[in-house]
Design an enzyme around this catalytic site. Structure first.
Site: not given
Length: 340
Positions: A121, A203, A206
């Protein structure tokens, strides 16, 4: 309310949470939410819209509020009965944040610096590498440990965070005496990790900027089918699982979980057919499975008053359990009570 909880106190406890930071995907549905209702009869279940976690990334306030209602509605549309499960919003139960601070003082800097999601992140949000992004695994541990959780349904990408929660629980128990249950992971045998339709080695997320990589729970039927038809596959043609066939492996897994058939049964069903036919079949099945979820969601999201009643009930039930754990933790750490 308390009478209900007393009757169920001997049940094992399940906890899970989903962020309201964007539309939920079929990865969230198949890997997590779809399995949640199976616990309802035999476990005491806490399912949370974890809005505190979402603000490690900058949010538009009005959008965050909107997504919070949507997250709760999606939970119920996917089959979670608020009478059988405690459904609530994380920020409505202040004990989460308070326990996070106390556990943070029992968590090592080195442990947090090894968290792979922080590194990932940080690369994606280089302009906003804030302290919350670094310490949010401690808040996740607080979420879990606050309810004396026995079982946590997780995907493989959250395994490291659950291991940290277990380590924190053991350390606290060793330092201050037995306080927390040490939670165990629950990972479905299949469908626990749904991959991107565009990058099947990654993966499904969203937050992916490529809209064709993601199928959202609330996508329209035509959009779902179109996305599956565009799904990346290898240069072969047989509908069989195999090494180096990440795209077709992902599609077979999705069809398997949606249909309830084994991967071997899916291979036999589509023997002799090509990728084009199979992609369309996966898209149509996905749209059919999601249709009743979408219809129920549309009904729920239109009834804001009811959603707020569920939020209030859930917060009261969650707070009842959370206060007991937090009070025990504070007493063992040496904090004083407010004099009466």
């Amino acid at each position: 309310m308390n009478e209900v909880m007393t009757n169920e106190v001997k049940k094992k406890i399940v906890y899970s949470g989903v962020q309201p930071s964007g539309n939920l995907t079929i990865g969230n549905y198949l890997g997590a939410i779809k399995n949640f209702s199976a616990f309802s009869e035999d476990y005491e279940c806490y399912y949370c819209v974890v809005d505190l976690h979402s603000v490690t990334v900058r949010q538009v306030p009005a959008e965050l509020r909107k997504r919070t209602y949507e997250g709760l509605a999606v939970y119920m549309a996917c089959g979670l009965d608020p009478q059988k499960n405690t459904l609530y919003v994380q920020s409505h139960v202040h004990e989460h944040a308070e326990l996070s601070w106390l556990l943070g003082c029992n968590t090592m800097f080195g442990e947090l610096s090894r968290m792979t999601q922080f590194k990932d992140k940080s690369r994606k949000h280089a302009e906003n590498i804030n302290a919350g992004l670094f310490t949010y695994p401690v808040l996740m541990a607080a979420d879990i440990l606050l309810y004396q959780t026995d079982i946590v349904p997780i995907g493989s990408d959250q395994k490291q965070h659950l291991e940290l929660a277990r380590d924190i629980a053991v350390r606290f128990n060793t330092t201050y005496s037995e306080t927390f249950k040490v939670p165990e992971p629950y990972m479905p045998k299949s469908g626990a990790r749904i991959m991107s339709l565009a990058e099947p080695t990654q993966k499904m997320s969203k937050s992916d900027p490529n809209a064709n990589a993601i199928v959202y729970i609330l996508d329209k039927k035509d959009d779902i089918i179109r996305k599956f038809r565009r799904a990346v596959t290898d240069s072969g043609s047989e509908i069989v699982m195999g090494e180096g066939k990440d795209g077709i492996n992902n599609l077979i897994t999705i069809y398997s979980v949606l249909s309830g058939k084994t991967c071997e049964e899916v291979e036999r069903e589509f023997a002799g057919k090509g990728y084009g036919d199979f992609k369309t079949a996966v898209g149509e099945l996905c749209a059919d499975v999601l249709r009743p979820v979408q219809e129920e969601y549309a009904r729920l999201i239109a009834d804001k008053k009811y959603l707020e009643e569920v939020m209030k009930l859930g917060a009261e039930r969650a707070s009842y359990a959370a206060r007991r754990t937090l009070s025990k933790v504070k007493r063992k750490m040496g904090f004083t009570d407010i004099p009466r």
